[in-house]
Design an enzyme around this catalytic site. Structure first.
Site, PDB file in Angstrom:
ATOM      1  N   ARG A 143       0.829  -1.216   0.000  1.00 52.18           N
ATOM      2  CA  ARG A 143       0.000   0.000   0.000  1.00 52.18           C
ATOM      3  C   ARG A 143       0.862   1.264   0.000  1.00 52.18           C
ATOM      4  NH1 ARG A 143      -4.008  -0.589   4.664  1.00 52.18           N
ATOM      5  NH2 ARG A 143      -4.770   1.393   3.849  1.00 52.18           N
TER       6      ARG A 143
ATOM      7  N   GLN B  82     -10.269   9.537   7.863  1.00 52.50           N
ATOM      8  CA  GLN B  82      -9.970   8.181   8.342  1.00 52.50           C
ATOM      9  C   GLN B  82      -8.853   7.585   7.491  1.00 52.50           C
ATOM     10  OE1 GLN B  82     -13.881   5.861   9.147  1.00 52.50           O
ATOM     11  NE2 GLN B  82     -14.456   7.533   7.781  1.00 52.50           N
ATOM     12  N   ASN B  83      -8.498   8.280   6.417  1.00 60.01           N
ATOM     13  CA  ASN B  83      -7.526   7.722   5.471  1.00 60.01           C
ATOM     14  C   ASN B  83      -6.108   7.879   5.987  1.00 60.01           C
ATOM     15  OD1 ASN B  83      -9.751   7.294   3.946  1.00 60.01           O
ATOM     16  ND2 ASN B  83      -9.393   8.987   2.529  1.00 60.01           N
ATOM     17  N   VAL B  84      -5.299   6.868   5.678  1.00 59.12           N
ATOM     18  CA  VAL B  84      -3.903   6.911   6.106  1.00 59.12           C
ATOM     19  C   VAL B  84      -3.009   7.430   4.981  1.00 59.12           C
ATOM     20  CG1 VAL B  84      -4.202   5.120   7.859  1.00 59.12           C
ATOM     21  CG2 VAL B  84      -3.592   4.448   5.526  1.00 59.12           C
TER      22      VAL B  84
ATOM     23  N   HIS C 129      -6.881   7.881  11.896  1.00 62.05           N
ATOM     24  CA  HIS C 129      -6.397   6.496  11.820  1.00 62.05           C
ATOM     25  C   HIS C 129      -4.914   6.425  11.474  1.00 62.05           C
ATOM     26  CE1 HIS C 129     -10.751   4.790  11.207  1.00 62.05           C
ATOM     27  NE2 HIS C 129     -10.498   5.126  12.450  1.00 62.05           N
TER      28      HIS C 129
ATOM     29  N   CYS D 206      14.904   1.192  15.481  1.00 59.17           N
ATOM     30  CA  CYS D 206      14.330   2.505  15.803  1.00 59.17           C
ATOM     31  C   CYS D 206      15.429   3.565  15.763  1.00 59.17           C
ATOM     32  CB  CYS D 206      13.680   2.471  17.184  1.00 59.17           C
ATOM     33  SG  CYS D 206      13.142   4.102  17.739  1.00 59.17           S
TER      34      CYS D 206
ATOM     35  N   ASN E 141     -21.527  10.436  -1.233  1.00 61.62           N
ATOM     36  CA  ASN E 141     -20.988   9.075  -1.368  1.00 61.62           C
ATOM     37  C   ASN E 141     -21.410   8.500  -2.712  1.00 61.62           C
ATOM     38  OD1 ASN E 141     -19.489   7.151   0.488  1.00 61.62           O
ATOM     39  ND2 ASN E 141     -21.087   5.787  -0.263  1.00 61.62           N
TER      40      ASN E 141
ATOM     41  N   GLU F  63     -22.809   5.802  -3.303  1.00 57.97           N
ATOM     42  CA  GLU F  63     -24.125   5.150  -3.209  1.00 57.97           C
ATOM     43  C   GLU F  63     -24.648   5.336  -1.781  1.00 57.97           C
ATOM     44  OE1 GLU F  63     -22.784   1.301  -4.302  1.00 57.97           O
ATOM     45  OE2 GLU F  63     -21.822   0.959  -2.372  1.00 57.97           O
TER      46      GLU F  63
HETATM   47  C1  BJW Z   1     -16.948   6.244  -3.096  1.00 57.97           C
HETATM   48  C2  BJW Z   1     -16.208   6.073  -4.238  1.00 57.97           C
HETATM   49  C3  BJW Z   1     -16.051   7.194  -5.024  1.00 57.97           C
HETATM   50  C4  BJW Z   1     -16.239   4.192  -3.290  1.00 57.97           C
HETATM   51  N1  BJW Z   1     -16.607   8.342  -4.672  1.00 57.97           N
HETATM   52  N2  BJW Z   1     -17.502   7.394  -2.749  1.00 57.97           N
HETATM   53  C5  BJW Z   1     -19.411  -3.277  17.679  1.00 57.97           C
HETATM   54  C6  BJW Z   1     -20.150  -2.110  17.638  1.00 57.97           C
HETATM   55  C7  BJW Z   1     -19.518  -0.870  17.581  1.00 57.97           C
HETATM   56  C8  BJW Z   1     -18.141  -0.786  17.553  1.00 57.97           C
HETATM   57  C9  BJW Z   1     -17.406  -1.938  17.595  1.00 57.97           C
HETATM   58  C10 BJW Z   1     -18.038  -3.173  17.662  1.00 57.97           C
HETATM   59  N3  BJW Z   1     -17.082  -4.127  17.680  1.00 57.97           N
HETATM   60  C11 BJW Z   1     -15.861  -3.517  17.598  1.00 57.97           C
HETATM   61  C12 BJW Z   1     -16.054  -2.185  17.549  1.00 57.97           C
HETATM   62  C13 BJW Z   1     -15.012  -1.141  17.442  1.00 57.97           C
HETATM   63  C14 BJW Z   1     -14.328  -1.126  16.095  1.00 57.97           C
HETATM   64  C15 BJW Z   1     -15.382  -1.121  14.985  1.00 57.97           C
HETATM   65  O1  BJW Z   1     -15.923  -0.099  14.619  1.00 57.97           O
HETATM   66  N4  BJW Z   1     -15.692  -2.258  14.396  1.00 57.97           N
HETATM   67  C16 BJW Z   1     -16.728  -2.324  13.368  1.00 57.97           C
HETATM   68  C17 BJW Z   1     -16.198  -3.080  12.161  1.00 57.97           C
HETATM   69  C18 BJW Z   1     -17.981  -2.872  13.988  1.00 57.97           C
HETATM   70  N5  BJW Z   1     -13.563   0.090  16.060  1.00 57.97           N
HETATM   71  C19 BJW Z   1     -12.346   0.148  16.545  1.00 57.97           C
HETATM   72  O2  BJW Z   1     -11.773  -0.820  17.015  1.00 57.97           O
HETATM   73  C20 BJW Z   1     -11.703   1.509  16.580  1.00 57.97           C
HETATM   74  N6  BJW Z   1     -11.269   1.815  17.881  1.00 57.97           N
HETATM   75  C21 BJW Z   1     -12.151   1.981  18.878  1.00 57.97           C
HETATM   76  O3  BJW Z   1     -13.358   1.858  18.720  1.00 57.97           O
HETATM   77  O4  BJW Z   1     -11.560   2.322  20.080  1.00 57.97           O
HETATM   78  C22 BJW Z   1     -12.403   2.473  21.231  1.00 57.97           C
HETATM   79  C23 BJW Z   1     -12.988   3.853  21.372  1.00 57.97           C
HETATM   80  C24 BJW Z   1     -13.856   4.077  22.393  1.00 57.97           C
HETATM   81  C25 BJW Z   1     -14.440   5.327  22.550  1.00 57.97           C
HETATM   82  C26 BJW Z   1     -14.090   6.362  21.708  1.00 57.97           C
HETATM   83  C27 BJW Z   1     -13.203   6.144  20.732  1.00 57.97           C
HETATM   84  C28 BJW Z   1     -12.656   4.880  20.547  1.00 57.97           C
HETATM   85  C29 BJW Z   1     -10.483   1.544  15.660  1.00 57.97           C
HETATM   86  C30 BJW Z   1     -10.873   1.398  14.235  1.00 57.97           C
HETATM   87  C31 BJW Z   1      -9.622   1.337  13.370  1.00 57.97           C
HETATM   88  C32 BJW Z   1      -9.963   1.158  11.908  1.00 57.97           C
HETATM   89  N7  BJW Z   1      -8.778   0.915  11.187  1.00 57.97           N
HETATM   90  C33 BJW Z   1      -8.842   0.816   9.724  1.00 57.97           C
HETATM   91  C34 BJW Z   1      -7.447   0.455   9.213  1.00 57.97           C
HETATM   92  C35 BJW Z   1      -6.528   1.670   9.339  1.00 57.97           C
HETATM   93  C36 BJW Z   1      -5.163   1.399   8.800  1.00 57.97           C
HETATM   94  C37 BJW Z   1      -5.172   1.012   7.357  1.00 57.97           C
HETATM   95  O5  BJW Z   1      -5.662   1.758   6.496  1.00 57.97           O
HETATM   96  O6  BJW Z   1      -4.688  -0.077   7.082  1.00 57.97           O
HETATM   97  O7  BJW Z   1      -9.295   2.062   9.164  1.00 57.97           O
HETATM   98  S1  BJW Z   1     -10.081  -0.355   9.145  1.00 57.97           S
HETATM   99  C38 BJW Z   1     -10.561   0.593   7.733  1.00 57.97           C
HETATM  100  O8  BJW Z   1     -11.944   1.013   7.887  1.00 57.97           O
HETATM  101  C39 BJW Z   1      -9.715   1.879   7.802  1.00 57.97           C
HETATM  102  C40 BJW Z   1     -10.731   2.913   7.416  1.00 57.97           C
HETATM  103  O9  BJW Z   1     -10.299   4.199   7.846  1.00 57.97           O
HETATM  104  C41 BJW Z   1     -11.982   2.439   8.083  1.00 57.97           C
HETATM  105  C42 BJW Z   1     -13.233   3.005   7.500  1.00 57.97           C
HETATM  106  O10 BJW Z   1     -13.411   2.609   6.163  1.00 57.97           O
HETATM  107  P1  BJW Z   1     -14.050   3.603   5.114  1.00 57.97           P
HETATM  108  O11 BJW Z   1     -13.157   4.758   4.911  1.00 57.97           O
HETATM  109  O12 BJW Z   1     -15.449   3.904   5.486  1.00 57.97           O
HETATM  110  O13 BJW Z   1     -13.954   2.718   3.766  1.00 57.97           O
HETATM  111  P2  BJW Z   1     -15.009   1.643   3.196  1.00 57.97           P
HETATM  112  O14 BJW Z   1     -14.302   0.827   2.197  1.00 57.97           O
HETATM  113  O15 BJW Z   1     -15.703   0.923   4.285  1.00 57.97           O
HETATM  114  O16 BJW Z   1     -16.116   2.550   2.485  1.00 57.97           O
HETATM  115  C43 BJW Z   1     -15.806   3.292   1.321  1.00 57.97           C
HETATM  116  C44 BJW Z   1     -17.055   4.077   0.918  1.00 57.97           C
HETATM  117  O17 BJW Z   1     -16.700   4.901  -0.179  1.00 57.97           O
HETATM  118  C45 BJW Z   1     -18.227   3.185   0.464  1.00 57.97           C
HETATM  119  O18 BJW Z   1     -19.429   3.653   1.067  1.00 57.97           O
HETATM  120  C46 BJW Z   1     -18.272   3.373  -1.056  1.00 57.97           C
HETATM  121  O19 BJW Z   1     -19.592   3.349  -1.575  1.00 57.97           O
HETATM  122  C47 BJW Z   1     -17.683   4.752  -1.194  1.00 57.97           C
HETATM  123  N8  BJW Z   1     -17.005   4.966  -2.464  1.00 57.97           N
HETATM  124  N9  BJW Z   1     -15.816   4.719  -4.302  1.00 57.97           N
HETATM  125  C48 BJW Z   1     -17.354   8.362  -3.511  1.00 57.97           C
HETATM  126  N10 BJW Z   1     -15.363   7.116  -6.201  1.00 57.97           N
END
Ligand code: BJW
Length: 236
Positions: free
Chosen positions: A61, A93-95, A111, A138, A205, A207
């Site tokens: 990546r 949220q993007n890295v 993130h 490091c 978005n 969709e």
């Molecule tokens: C377009 C397009 C175009 C396409 N034009 N649009 C149960 C319930 C609730 C929460 C939890 C649960 N069990 C566990 C949890 C917590 C967990 C979580 O949320 N899990 C869920 C899966 C349920 N979360 C965590 O663990 C987080 N930490 C946490 O909660 O700590 C505790 C806390 C407590 C209190 C306050 C705060 C915190 C940490 C989450 C870390 C996520 N990490 C990642 C990887 C990062 C590193 C890397 O990149 O490798 O982050 S996962 C991945 O998902 C990445 C993204 O930032 C993140 C979100 O994804 P995103 O950006 O939404 O992408 P997609 O692919 O899902 O969606 C793309 C969208 O674009 C789509 O809708 C398409 O339609 C659209 N699209 N082309 C416009 N051209």
């Protein structure tokens, strides 16, 4: 809404904003999670189990990112920020670094960043260009191993939550762009803003998402079209 009455705009971006720059999203057809098991590559446990696999995932990546350029959506956000007279907070949220390359002043990388490493021994965060290897050293403490991508994995606390909470509580316009609203806490930001009842919420978005019904306005289409269009419509 009149832009003149708007003091503070908060924008949240997700992988969709960078999709047209050639960076894969996570949950779309062909997304990263269709090819990799997220528990293996995006959790601290996965890194402990198989650091080689995690390094390989992030090196690929990092290489893609070097070839990527900002698209019209990144540029439109930066251009709007420069013209807007009020406060503008860009949370991503993007890295990747495409908001910076597009001209945005200071995106809040909740993130983390793909182009940085963090030492698990001394917590130093540093920019790093070469491929990551599990046995790298490091530059601050000199210890070997434990050099990990400076990104937030599942189960870890996202970064800058104090700054983000304050911005969400203060804004009068909240715009979510290119995010599936499945990963918390970012997926819950629209609820936080709505609970205060003073900001308009807009989703841009490709969709509809699971959260679309929570927004006052939704516009669907590729980010390179809907983002410039929406922000142009705000300006008088
Ligand atoms: C377009 C397009 C175009 C396409 N034009 N649009 C149960 C319930 C609730 C929460 C939890 C649960 N069990 C566990 C949890 C917590 C967990 C979580 O949320 N899990 C869920 C899966 C349920 N979360 C965590 O663990 C987080 N930490 C946490 O909660 O700590 C505790 C806390 C407590 C209190 C306050 C705060 C915190 C940490 C989450 C870390 C996520 N990490 C990642 C990887 C990062 C590193 C890397 O990149 O490798 O982050 S996962 C991945 O998902 C990445 C993204 O930032 C993140 C979100 O994804 P995103 O950006 O939404 O992408 P997609 O692919 O899902 O969606 C793309 C969208 O674009 C789509 O809708 C398409 O339609 C659209 N699209 N082309 C416009 N051209």
């Amino acid at each position: 809404m009149s832009i003149r009455s708007c003091r503070h705009i908060v924008v949240l971006t997700g992988a969709g904003v960078s999709a047209e720059s050639g960076l894969g999203t996570f949950r779309d057809k062909d997304g990263l999670w269709t090819r990799y098991n997220l528990e293996d590559v995006a959790t601290p446990e996965g890194f402990r189990r198989n650091p080689e696999l995690v390094c390989e995932f992030y090196n690929a990546r990092r290489e893609n990112l070097r070839k990527a350029a900002p698209n019209a959506a990144h540029k439109a956000l930066a251009a709007f920020e420069q013209r807007f007279q009020g406060r503008f907070t860009l949370i991503t949220q993007n890295v990747d670094d495409l908001h910076e390359k597009g001209g945005s002043a200071a995106p809040v990388h909740m993130h983390g960043r793909l182009d940085e490493l963090r030492c698990q021994h001394c917590a130093t965060v540093y920019a790093y260009e070469a491929p990551i290897a599990p046995d790298s050293v490091c530059p601050a403490c000199g210890r070997t191993g434990g050099q990990r991508p400076n990104v937030v994995w599942f189960g870890e606390m996202p970064l800058y939550m104090d700054v983000i909470e304050a911005a969400l509580a203060d804004c009068d316009l909240f715009v979510a762009i290119g995010t599936s609203a499945t990963v918390y806490p970012a997926a819950g930001f629209v609820d936080r803003v709505r609970a205060l009842g003073r900001a308009r919420c807009v989703e841009l978005n490709l969709e509809p998402t699971a959260a679309s019904s929570l927004f006052d306005e939704t516009r669907h289409g590729p980010a390179s079209e809907v983002v410039p269009g929406f922000f142009a419509s705000l300006m008088p």
